[in-house]
Design a protein around this motif. Sequence first.
Motif, PDB file in Angstrom:
ATOM      1  N   TRP A 112       0.805  -1.308  -0.031  1.00  0.00           N
ATOM      2  CA  TRP A 112       0.054  -0.172   0.164  1.00  0.00           C
ATOM      3  C   TRP A 112       0.950   1.401  -0.052  1.00  0.00           C
ATOM      4  O   TRP A 112       0.470   2.196  -0.666  1.00  0.00           O
ATOM      5  CB  TRP A 112      -1.053  -0.042   1.152  1.00  0.00           C
ATOM      6  CG  TRP A 112      -2.115  -0.744   0.991  1.00  0.00           C
ATOM      7  CD1 TRP A 112      -2.610  -2.154   1.338  1.00  0.00           C
ATOM      8  CD2 TRP A 112      -3.024  -0.530   0.228  1.00  0.00           C
ATOM      9  NE1 TRP A 112      -3.597  -2.647   0.748  1.00  0.00           N
ATOM     10  CE2 TRP A 112      -4.364  -1.713   0.094  1.00  0.00           C
ATOM     11  CE3 TRP A 112      -3.627   0.507  -0.643  1.00  0.00           C
ATOM     12  CZ2 TRP A 112      -5.285  -1.809  -0.508  1.00  0.00           C
ATOM     13  CZ3 TRP A 112      -4.695   0.581  -1.360  1.00  0.00           C
ATOM     14  CH2 TRP A 112      -5.768  -0.504  -1.413  1.00  0.00           C
ATOM     15  N   ILE A 113       1.885   1.331   0.768  1.00  0.00           N
ATOM     16  CA  ILE A 113       2.836   2.332   0.933  1.00  0.00           C
ATOM     17  C   ILE A 113       3.336   2.677  -0.654  1.00  0.00           C
ATOM     18  O   ILE A 113       3.415   3.730  -0.999  1.00  0.00           O
ATOM     19  CB  ILE A 113       3.870   2.351   1.771  1.00  0.00           C
ATOM     20  CG1 ILE A 113       3.450   2.420   3.027  1.00  0.00           C
ATOM     21  CG2 ILE A 113       5.220   3.407   1.727  1.00  0.00           C
ATOM     22  CD1 ILE A 113       2.665   3.564   3.707  1.00  0.00           C
ATOM     23  N   GLU A 114       3.832   1.550  -1.435  1.00  0.00           N
ATOM     24  CA  GLU A 114       4.366   1.803  -2.813  1.00  0.00           C
ATOM     25  C   GLU A 114       3.226   2.248  -3.725  1.00  0.00           C
ATOM     26  O   GLU A 114       3.576   2.831  -4.732  1.00  0.00           O
ATOM     27  CB  GLU A 114       4.976   0.300  -3.028  1.00  0.00           C
ATOM     28  CG  GLU A 114       6.017   0.111  -2.397  1.00  0.00           C
ATOM     29  CD  GLU A 114       7.250   1.078  -2.384  1.00  0.00           C
ATOM     30  OE1 GLU A 114       7.542   1.719  -3.591  1.00  0.00           O
ATOM     31  OE2 GLU A 114       8.032   1.302  -1.491  1.00  0.00           O
ATOM     32  N   ILE A 150       0.580   8.243  -5.615  1.00  0.00           N
ATOM     33  CA  ILE A 150      -0.602   8.895  -5.319  1.00  0.00           C
ATOM     34  C   ILE A 150      -0.435  10.420  -4.710  1.00  0.00           C
ATOM     35  O   ILE A 150      -0.881  11.403  -5.101  1.00  0.00           O
ATOM     36  CB  ILE A 150      -1.590   8.112  -4.572  1.00  0.00           C
ATOM     37  CG1 ILE A 150      -2.077   6.936  -5.235  1.00  0.00           C
ATOM     38  CG2 ILE A 150      -2.781   8.885  -4.316  1.00  0.00           C
ATOM     39  CD1 ILE A 150      -2.865   7.388  -6.529  1.00  0.00           C
ATOM     40  N   THR A 151       0.487  10.434  -3.820  1.00  0.00           N
ATOM     41  CA  THR A 151       0.803  11.851  -3.319  1.00  0.00           C
ATOM     42  C   THR A 151       1.770  12.609  -4.542  1.00  0.00           C
ATOM     43  O   THR A 151       1.342  14.025  -4.256  1.00  0.00           O
ATOM     44  CB  THR A 151       2.337  11.555  -2.166  1.00  0.00           C
ATOM     45  OG1 THR A 151       3.276  11.064  -2.652  1.00  0.00           O
ATOM     46  CG2 THR A 151       1.598  10.561  -1.132  1.00  0.00           C
ATOM     47  N   ILE A 152       2.251  12.222  -5.278  1.00  0.00           N
ATOM     48  CA  ILE A 152       2.721  13.079  -6.404  1.00  0.00           C
ATOM     49  C   ILE A 152       1.710  13.289  -7.409  1.00  0.00           C
ATOM     50  O   ILE A 152       1.477  14.518  -7.892  1.00  0.00           O
ATOM     51  CB  ILE A 152       3.709  12.267  -7.336  1.00  0.00           C
ATOM     52  CG1 ILE A 152       4.933  11.657  -6.223  1.00  0.00           C
ATOM     53  CG2 ILE A 152       4.328  13.068  -8.547  1.00  0.00           C
ATOM     54  CD1 ILE A 152       5.731  10.691  -6.962  1.00  0.00           C
ATOM     55  N   VAL A 153       0.701  12.567  -7.380  1.00  0.00           N
ATOM     56  CA  VAL A 153      -0.410  13.061  -8.496  1.00  0.00           C
ATOM     57  C   VAL A 153      -1.251  13.975  -7.853  1.00  0.00           C
ATOM     58  O   VAL A 153      -1.688  14.873  -8.366  1.00  0.00           O
ATOM     59  CB  VAL A 153      -1.382  11.545  -8.781  1.00  0.00           C
ATOM     60  CG1 VAL A 153      -2.864  11.966  -9.097  1.00  0.00           C
ATOM     61  CG2 VAL A 153      -0.725  10.627  -9.729  1.00  0.00           C
ATOM     62  N   ILE A 160       3.845   9.600   4.562  1.00  0.00           N
ATOM     63  CA  ILE A 160       3.951   8.450   3.760  1.00  0.00           C
ATOM     64  C   ILE A 160       5.085   7.914   3.326  1.00  0.00           C
ATOM     65  O   ILE A 160       5.638   6.750   3.228  1.00  0.00           O
ATOM     66  CB  ILE A 160       2.628   8.912   2.598  1.00  0.00           C
ATOM     67  CG1 ILE A 160       1.271   9.070   3.221  1.00  0.00           C
ATOM     68  CG2 ILE A 160       2.547   7.599   1.539  1.00  0.00           C
ATOM     69  CD1 ILE A 160       0.209   9.524   2.195  1.00  0.00           C
ATOM     70  N   HIS A 161       5.761   9.275   2.759  1.00  0.00           N
ATOM     71  CA  HIS A 161       7.163   8.718   2.148  1.00  0.00           C
ATOM     72  C   HIS A 161       8.092   8.197   3.211  1.00  0.00           C
ATOM     73  O   HIS A 161       8.903   7.231   2.723  1.00  0.00           O
ATOM     74  CB  HIS A 161       7.690   9.905   1.469  1.00  0.00           C
ATOM     75  CG  HIS A 161       7.260  10.515   0.186  1.00  0.00           C
ATOM     76  ND1 HIS A 161       7.802  10.095  -1.026  1.00  0.00           N
ATOM     77  CD2 HIS A 161       6.069  10.718  -0.160  1.00  0.00           C
ATOM     78  CE1 HIS A 161       7.162  10.680  -1.972  1.00  0.00           C
ATOM     79  NE2 HIS A 161       5.962  10.975  -1.651  1.00  0.00           N
ATOM     80  N   LEU A 209       3.679  10.608 -15.273  1.00  0.00           N
ATOM     81  CA  LEU A 209       4.574   9.584 -14.648  1.00  0.00           C
ATOM     82  C   LEU A 209       3.902   8.883 -13.462  1.00  0.00           C
ATOM     83  O   LEU A 209       4.030   7.749 -13.229  1.00  0.00           O
ATOM     84  CB  LEU A 209       6.036  10.119 -14.362  1.00  0.00           C
ATOM     85  CG  LEU A 209       6.971   9.072 -14.208  1.00  0.00           C
ATOM     86  CD1 LEU A 209       6.951   8.276 -15.268  1.00  0.00           C
ATOM     87  CD2 LEU A 209       8.422  10.103 -14.511  1.00  0.00           C
ATOM     88  N   ALA A 210       3.563   9.594 -12.400  1.00  0.00           N
ATOM     89  CA  ALA A 210       3.299   9.145 -11.285  1.00  0.00           C
ATOM     90  C   ALA A 210       2.030   8.473 -11.212  1.00  0.00           C
ATOM     91  O   ALA A 210       1.679   7.397 -10.278  1.00  0.00           O
ATOM     92  CB  ALA A 210       2.785  10.476 -10.000  1.00  0.00           C
ATOM     93  N   LEU A 211       0.985   8.747 -12.105  1.00  0.00           N
ATOM     94  CA  LEU A 211      -0.354   7.848 -12.218  1.00  0.00           C
ATOM     95  C   LEU A 211       0.126   6.546 -12.943  1.00  0.00           C
ATOM     96  O   LEU A 211      -0.560   5.462 -12.354  1.00  0.00           O
ATOM     97  CB  LEU A 211      -1.214   8.498 -13.258  1.00  0.00           C
ATOM     98  CG  LEU A 211      -2.422   7.942 -13.309  1.00  0.00           C
ATOM     99  CD1 LEU A 211      -3.228   7.943 -12.243  1.00  0.00           C
ATOM    100  CD2 LEU A 211      -3.317   8.716 -14.442  1.00  0.00           C
ATOM    101  N   TRP A 212       1.045   6.491 -13.743  1.00  0.00           N
ATOM    102  CA  TRP A 212       1.623   5.274 -14.283  1.00  0.00           C
ATOM    103  C   TRP A 212       2.209   4.337 -13.238  1.00  0.00           C
ATOM    104  O   TRP A 212       2.284   3.137 -13.024  1.00  0.00           O
ATOM    105  CB  TRP A 212       2.664   5.329 -15.386  1.00  0.00           C
ATOM    106  CG  TRP A 212       3.251   4.323 -15.987  1.00  0.00           C
ATOM    107  CD1 TRP A 212       2.729   3.159 -16.870  1.00  0.00           C
ATOM    108  CD2 TRP A 212       4.433   4.000 -15.707  1.00  0.00           C
ATOM    109  NE1 TRP A 212       3.541   2.206 -17.013  1.00  0.00           N
ATOM    110  CE2 TRP A 212       4.907   2.713 -16.392  1.00  0.00           C
ATOM    111  CE3 TRP A 212       5.671   4.368 -14.846  1.00  0.00           C
ATOM    112  CZ2 TRP A 212       6.039   1.969 -16.276  1.00  0.00           C
ATOM    113  CZ3 TRP A 212       6.779   3.651 -15.066  1.00  0.00           C
ATOM    114  CH2 TRP A 212       7.167   2.556 -15.715  1.00  0.00           C
ATOM    115  N   LEU A 213       3.256   5.093 -12.473  1.00  0.00           N
ATOM    116  CA  LEU A 213       3.507   4.289 -10.952  1.00  0.00           C
ATOM    117  C   LEU A 213       2.617   3.920 -10.212  1.00  0.00           C
ATOM    118  O   LEU A 213       2.845   2.650  -9.647  1.00  0.00           O
ATOM    119  CB  LEU A 213       4.756   5.214 -10.553  1.00  0.00           C
ATOM    120  CG  LEU A 213       5.920   5.659 -10.953  1.00  0.00           C
ATOM    121  CD1 LEU A 213       6.499   6.481 -10.212  1.00  0.00           C
ATOM    122  CD2 LEU A 213       6.852   4.420 -11.319  1.00  0.00           C
ATOM    123  N   ALA A 214       1.488   4.495 -10.011  1.00  0.00           N
ATOM    124  CA  ALA A 214       0.524   4.252  -9.207  1.00  0.00           C
ATOM    125  C   ALA A 214      -0.274   3.057  -9.588  1.00  0.00           C
ATOM    126  O   ALA A 214      -0.448   1.988  -8.893  1.00  0.00           O
ATOM    127  CB  ALA A 214      -0.522   5.324  -8.815  1.00  0.00           C
TER     128      ALA A 214
END
Length: 190
Positions: free
Chosen positions: A71-73, A78-81, A109-110, A179-184
């Motif tokens: 969940w953290i990963e 999501i924090t970036i989004v 979170i980080h 990029l963050a959405l892709w990572l999420a």
Amino acid sequence: MENFSVYFWLGYGHITDLAALDHILFLLVLIVRYQPRELLNILIVVTLFTIGHSLTLIVSALQLYQPSKVWIEFFIPITIVITAVSNLVALEKKSAKLARWTSFFFGLIHGFGFSNYYSMLTESTDSFWSALIPFNLGIEWGQLVVVAFILGISLLVQNLLNYKHRDWLIFVSGGGFSLALWLALENAPF
């Protein structure tokens, strides 16, 4: 003193490694909302982020609370989004208080993300406490290097290439969002 140096550089390497793209990307979208001349505001949001992640690094590393790594990963991108969207929504009006509080909260979170790596480092040694301060200082030094690099690029783009701050903010926040959405989505636990 040798152990101090080892853990300092491990912390530094953890934040500056391109494998830590999520943390670098967060710093990028966090500070791009500010003009490079707004150094005090940049230092405040980065410091609040630092305080947040330092707290949860300690809490998690002491095993007082350890959320699911999966969940953290997912929540880190999501924090970036959210930060990128916040930048785009507040193009004309800067909400310094909101940016500061979200920076602190997202730092929490980080910190759980940093703690996974830290726990692996100190799992088989008696160096938990002696490593904590140098590891955290290494992360902070790495963050300052990343922030300085980002500010240098921002100055270059805005002054030499004559981009308006608003255009640079839209470009970076849009790219960070994508990029963050892709990572999420890649790390989604569902």
